[in-house]
Design a protein around this motif. Structure first.
Motif, mmCIF file in Angstrom:
data_model
loop_
_atom_site.group_PDB
_atom_site.id
_atom_site.type_symbol
_atom_site.label_atom_id
_atom_site.label_comp_id
_atom_site.label_asym_id
_atom_site.label_seq_id
_atom_site.Cartn_x
_atom_site.Cartn_y
_atom_site.Cartn_z
ATOM 1 N N PHE A 1 143.614 52.564 -6.521
ATOM 2 C CA PHE A 1 144.867 52.416 -7.267
ATOM 3 C C PHE A 1 146.071 52.728 -6.389
ATOM 4 C CE2 PHE A 1 148.175 54.757 -9.611
ATOM 5 C CZ PHE A 1 148.686 53.728 -10.377
ATOM 6 N N GLN A 2 146.008 53.861 -5.672
ATOM 7 C CA GLN A 2 147.152 54.243 -4.854
ATOM 8 C C GLN A 2 147.358 53.275 -3.689
ATOM 9 O OE1 GLN A 2 149.484 56.411 -5.415
ATOM 10 N NE2 GLN A 2 150.494 55.636 -3.580
ATOM 11 N N GLY A 3 146.262 52.818 -3.068
ATOM 12 C CA GLY A 3 146.407 51.871 -1.967
ATOM 13 C C GLY A 3 147.080 50.589 -2.394
ATOM 14 N N LEU A 4 146.738 50.090 -3.578
ATOM 15 C CA LEU A 4 147.362 48.862 -4.070
ATOM 16 C C LEU A 4 148.793 49.120 -4.527
ATOM 17 C CD1 LEU A 4 144.358 47.297 -6.010
ATOM 18 C CD2 LEU A 4 145.291 46.612 -3.799
ATOM 19 N N ARG A 5 149.074 50.317 -5.029
ATOM 20 C CA ARG A 5 150.463 50.646 -5.397
ATOM 21 C C ARG A 5 151.372 50.594 -4.183
ATOM 22 N NH1 ARG A 5 153.149 51.130 -10.088
ATOM 23 N NH2 ARG A 5 154.191 53.026 -9.406
ATOM 24 N N GLU A 6 150.844 50.954 -3.020
ATOM 25 C CA GLU A 6 151.646 50.916 -1.798
ATOM 26 C C GLU A 6 152.037 49.490 -1.428
ATOM 27 O OE1 GLU A 6 152.900 53.247 -0.050
ATOM 28 O OE2 GLU A 6 151.887 55.062 -0.704
ATOM 29 N N LEU A 7 151.295 48.498 -1.932
ATOM 30 C CA LEU A 7 151.585 47.104 -1.622
ATOM 31 C C LEU A 7 152.507 46.464 -2.650
ATOM 32 C CD1 LEU A 7 148.056 45.840 -0.524
ATOM 33 C CD2 LEU A 7 149.946 46.587 0.925
ATOM 34 N N HIS A 8 152.961 47.230 -3.637
ATOM 35 C CA HIS A 8 153.793 46.644 -4.682
ATOM 36 C C HIS A 8 155.123 46.156 -4.138
ATOM 37 C CE1 HIS A 8 151.969 48.171 -8.731
ATOM 38 N NE2 HIS A 8 151.066 47.624 -7.933
ATOM 39 N N SER A 9 155.542 45.015 -4.620
ATOM 40 C CA SER A 9 156.860 44.452 -4.346
ATOM 41 C C SER A 9 157.179 43.509 -5.495
ATOM 42 C CB SER A 9 156.886 43.700 -3.008
ATOM 43 O OG SER A 9 156.037 42.561 -3.074
ATOM 44 N N ALA A 10 158.436 43.118 -5.605
ATOM 45 C CA ALA A 10 158.821 42.230 -6.699
ATOM 46 C C ALA A 10 158.060 40.910 -6.624
ATOM 47 C CB ALA A 10 160.330 41.984 -6.656
ATOM 48 N N TYR A 11 157.945 40.349 -5.422
ATOM 49 C CA TYR A 11 157.225 39.090 -5.262
ATOM 50 C C TYR A 11 155.726 39.287 -5.509
ATOM 51 C CZ TYR A 11 161.538 37.447 -3.080
ATOM 52 O OH TYR A 11 162.841 37.116 -2.838
ATOM 53 N N GLY A 12 155.185 40.407 -5.033
ATOM 54 C CA GLY A 12 153.774 40.663 -5.234
ATOM 55 C C GLY A 12 153.415 40.811 -6.697
ATOM 56 N N LEU A 13 154.249 41.501 -7.467
ATOM 57 C CA LEU A 13 153.993 41.659 -8.896
ATOM 58 C C LEU A 13 154.089 40.321 -9.615
ATOM 59 C CD1 LEU A 13 155.933 44.976 -9.580
ATOM 60 C CD2 LEU A 13 153.460 44.650 -9.632
ATOM 61 N N SER A 14 155.003 39.470 -9.162
ATOM 62 C CA SER A 14 155.123 38.155 -9.790
ATOM 63 C C SER A 14 153.873 37.322 -9.546
ATOM 64 C CB SER A 14 156.358 37.427 -9.241
ATOM 65 O OG SER A 14 156.506 36.159 -9.844
ATOM 66 N N VAL A 15 153.356 37.351 -8.312
ATOM 67 C CA VAL A 15 152.131 36.613 -8.003
ATOM 68 C C VAL A 15 150.941 37.213 -8.753
ATOM 69 C CG1 VAL A 15 150.510 36.014 -6.167
ATOM 70 C CG2 VAL A 15 152.971 35.849 -5.756
ATOM 71 N N ALA A 16 150.866 38.553 -8.794
ATOM 72 C CA ALA A 16 149.757 39.207 -9.490
ATOM 73 C C ALA A 16 149.769 38.877 -10.974
ATOM 74 C CB ALA A 16 149.832 40.725 -9.284
ATOM 75 N N SER A 17 150.971 38.775 -11.568
ATOM 76 C CA SER A 17 151.029 38.448 -12.997
ATOM 77 C C SER A 17 150.481 37.050 -13.266
ATOM 78 C CB SER A 17 152.473 38.564 -13.503
ATOM 79 O OG SER A 17 153.293 37.537 -12.964
ATOM 80 N N LEU A 18 150.648 36.138 -12.299
ATOM 81 C CA LEU A 18 150.097 34.791 -12.461
ATOM 82 C C LEU A 18 148.575 34.847 -12.552
ATOM 83 C CD1 LEU A 18 150.315 31.693 -12.444
ATOM 84 C CD2 LEU A 18 150.337 31.799 -9.943
ATOM 85 N N PHE A 19 147.946 35.575 -11.635
ATOM 86 C CA PHE A 19 146.492 35.706 -11.668
ATOM 87 C C PHE A 19 146.042 36.534 -12.869
ATOM 88 C CE2 PHE A 19 146.902 35.409 -6.817
ATOM 89 C CZ PHE A 19 146.803 34.027 -6.856
ATOM 90 N N LEU A 20 146.861 37.511 -13.253
ATOM 91 C CA LEU A 20 146.507 38.359 -14.389
ATOM 92 C C LEU A 20 146.399 37.542 -15.668
ATOM 93 C CD1 LEU A 20 146.093 41.450 -14.925
ATOM 94 C CD2 LEU A 20 148.449 41.465 -15.740
ATOM 95 N N HIS A 21 147.284 36.563 -15.826
ATOM 96 C CA HIS A 21 147.280 35.754 -17.043
ATOM 97 C C HIS A 21 146.007 34.921 -17.169
ATOM 98 C CE1 HIS A 21 151.200 36.989 -18.202
ATOM 99 N NE2 HIS A 21 151.817 36.419 -17.202
ATOM 100 N N LEU A 22 145.366 34.616 -16.050
ATOM 101 C CA LEU A 22 144.116 33.852 -16.121
ATOM 102 C C LEU A 22 143.048 34.593 -16.915
ATOM 103 C CD1 LEU A 22 143.876 32.613 -12.424
ATOM 104 C CD2 LEU A 22 144.607 31.283 -14.407
ATOM 105 N N GLY A 23 143.121 35.926 -16.937
ATOM 106 C CA GLY A 23 142.129 36.723 -17.632
ATOM 107 C C GLY A 23 142.584 37.249 -18.972
ATOM 108 N N GLU A 24 143.626 36.653 -19.566
ATOM 109 C CA GLU A 24 144.133 37.087 -20.864
ATOM 110 C C GLU A 24 143.760 36.077 -21.936
ATOM 111 O OE1 GLU A 24 148.257 37.414 -20.091
ATOM 112 O OE2 GLU A 24 148.050 39.142 -18.741
#
Length: 660
Positions: free
Chosen positions: A278-301
């Protein structure tokens, strides 16, 4: 983590030979006879292109190395064909690959030397045609000339898009390294998923009949337990009762595993591996990264996978493939029951809840199980009675979707690592059991192209709608952060902020004895003017100072600290007058709130540190020995003390605002 990324990029720049060696080996293996079918080196080349754009690797050297790897692999394949000739293709192991070998032979007969160039850009043929050419008696010089030109064109075609993408990351210098690392991680995850999926499918195709026979033999030897295997593997017996029983067993096993791993009654805090991921991935957070992650996240909703599952079911019914439709309903129905049953198991809350962070878009606690079942069982339905090559393609893209969903959920803090592994295992076992039942009981070929097209259109449309709505919500939230007036903050508003720091696992640590309102740059400027300075960072060669015993504690590096998954944004030290072995250390974290005039509010700690010998005197490290009163530390400030919370409030006025 960001220092680690920078160190990795710096190391790669200082040792480009190792990175180029990995690139060479990937390109070589991609071209070796039959092995290359399972090694999609194009993803590696694209990722390396992003590193080229960041000036980590030289462009033309990278292209030449990739091309050299391709030529080397093709040469090995050509030699194999030249050495063993046509009898190689008659080997029993090749019988399952007869169709693709025949396609390669037909392609070579039609195009000759030109086919060597064209096949380099055709994935399935790239690792086979050189061997066919060698077995067909093609001259070595002609092959080498055509293959060299083809390999150079192939390297350029796959590396340049990565260069363009990586160059676009440079527009945001703050997040370029993070995005580049995310790109590499996504590419490696996708590549590894495709390789493992194809290898697993190849093993299953070789041993499936043997496993089915073992199940039937077991059913004869062990009459009671063997009934499960018989009803799944024997085409003459109904599989529905045993599938229902296996669903119940899987639910019980999954629930027990979740309880043992994540129950608050057994574990007060997350597992160290869960917290570290969790902490390692939090270190990679950025506005663009969260936007891309939300795209993949929606695939599993559910707003995405429910329409996809419905579209597939309608397509099967329209085709009158009722047995396939019945198995599809079983996959979704029992999958939903599994998800519902596992929801009843008490576990630690998701990471974002545990650390009191904003909820990810469309979060649902057990969506992952049902989403994996749908995406894992879809290629089983699509490729029933299809050739192995087609199955490898469909299982590959399904595996990529599943891996990206899991990665996105881990990235945004919607899932603990250990819980995700349990969900993945239970879902894949259920999909495999359904697949065994479907393929062993009068399987029929469906219209794969039409069904896949309907599912893909539904997937893209539903995901686009969810992503657009999510972007709008996040934009609105960004425009309306929590606001508090200066008076409110000094009277009662300070009580809304945490009083204890949470470490990487969520455990309470030292108290926050300081809240500061103002622009971070102004705060740092005031502190520097008052004699504060950054301590040595715990990066590169500075950490070697821990092995020494300096007279001044200010020479020792200080590790960053975590609060609720975030590192401090300001870390400064000031020596204590008359004692070189002691120093004051200030850390500030963002609170997420702002004053009504737009000035942010920060929470932090001020401690007294001194150099202490640790590990039997092997190392010396600055350790906190006591909290320190901000009222004694800042000569320029007039802090207001709140004894009920044990904190001091400081305020740096905004432009035009009188000092409080």
């Amino acid at each position: 983590m960001t220092e680690l990324v920078q160190s990795f990029l710096a190391w790669t720049e200082a040792h480009p030979g190792w990175a180029l060696l990995v690139l060479y080996l990937a390109a070589l293996l991609d071209a070796v006879f039959m092995i290359g079918v399972f090694v999609p080196a194009g993803l590696v080349l694209f990722s390396v292109g992003a590193l080229v754009a960041l000036d980590v690797l030289p462009l033309w050297t990278t292209i030449v190395v990739a091309a050299a790897g391709g030529v080397s692999g093709d040469s090995i394949s050509f030699w194999v064909g030249h050495r063993f000739g046509r009898p190689l293709f008659d080997h029993p192991w090749m019988q399952r690959r007869r169709k693709i070998i025949e396609r390669a032979q037909t392609f070579f007969d039609q195009h000759g030397g030109k086919g060597i160039f064209l096949a380099r850009f055709l994935g399935p043929l790239r690792a086979i045609l050189p061997t066919v050419a060698g077995a067909s008696g093609m001259r070595w010089g002609l092959f080498l000339a055509a293959d060299t030109v083809a390999a150079l064109g192939w390297a350029i075609a796959f590396i340049l898009p990565g260069v363009v993408f990586g160059a676009s990351l440079g527009l945001a210098a703050e997040v370029a390294g993070r995005l580049a690392l995310m790109l590499v991680c996504i590419a490696l995850l996708s590549w590894g998923t495709v390789v493992l999926t194809r290898l697993g499918l190849l093993s299953a195709s070789v041993y499936a009949e043997r496993w089915a026979g073992w199940l039937l033999d077991a059913s004869r030897r062990y009459r009671r337990l063997g009934l499960f295997g018989a009803k799944l593997a024997d085409p003459q017996q109904p599989e529905t009762p045993v599938l229902m029983l296996m669903a119940v067993v899987l639910g019980a096993v999954g629930g027990l595993a979740l309880y043992l791993v994540g129950s608050p009654a057994l574990h007060e805090y997350p597992w160290p591996t869960d917290a570290t991921v969790f902490q390692g991935l939090r270190e990679l957070h950025s506005a663009y990264g969260l936007s891309v992650a939300s795209l993949f996240l929606h695939l599993g909703e559910w707003p995405v996978y429910v329409p996809v599952a419905t579209a597939v079911l309608v397509s099967l019914v329209v085709q009158k493939k009722m047995r396939a439709a019945a198995h599809w309903v079983a996959a979704v129905g029992f999958g939903w029951a599994l998800s519902l049953g596992m929801t009843l198991i008490p576990t630690l809350p998701a990471p974002f809840v545990y650390f009191d962070l904003p909820a990810p878009p469309g979060y649902s606690e057990r969506d992952l199980v049902l989403a994996i079942i749908i995406y894992a069982f879809l290629p089983v339905v699509l490729t029933t009675r299809q050739p192995l090559q087609q199955r490898g393609f469909d299982y590959g893209w399904a595996g990529i979707i599943i891996v990206l969903i899991i990665a996105a959920r881990l990235y945004v803090g919607a899932q603990w690592w250990s819980h995700a592994l349990i969900d993945l295992g239970i879902a894949l076992i259920w999909a495999a059991l359904l697949g065994l039942g479907l393929r062993r009981h009068r399987p029929v070929r469906i219209l794969r192209g039409e069904t896949l097209l309907v599912a893909a259109i539904t997937l893209v449309a539903a995901t686009s709608l969810q992503w657009a709505a999510d972007l709008q919500r996040r934009t609105e939230q960004a425009l309306t952060p929590p606001r508090v007036t200066l008076t409110q903050w000094e009277t009662t508003g300070y009580q809304a902020f945490p009083t204890l720091r949470q470490d990487i696992a969520g455990r309470p640590r030292q108290p926050f004895n300081l809240q500061w309102s103002g622009a971070l740059a102004d705060i740092e400027a005031q502190l520097r003017a008052d004699g504060w300075s950054p301590p040595p960072s715990a990066a590169s060669s500075d950490v070697l100072r821990w092995l020494s015993n300096p007279e001044d504690v200010g020479e020792l590096p200080v590790l960053p600290q975590i609060h609720a998954g975030e590192r401090e944004l300001l870390r400064l030290r000031r020596p204590v007058s008359g004692d070189l072995n002691q120093q004051l250390l200030l850390r500030l974290w963002a609170s997420g709130a702002k004053r009504s005039d737009g000035q942010p509010v920060w929470i932090g700690s001020l401690v007294l540190q001194e150099s202490r010998a640790v590990y039997g005197g092997l190392m010396h490290y600055p350790l906190a020995v006591a909290a320190y009163s901000p009222g004694r530390a800042f000569a320029f400030a007039n802090p207001r003390y709140r004894p009920d919370y044990g904190i001091h409030l400081l305020s740096t006025p905004a432009v035009g605002e009188p000092s409080p």
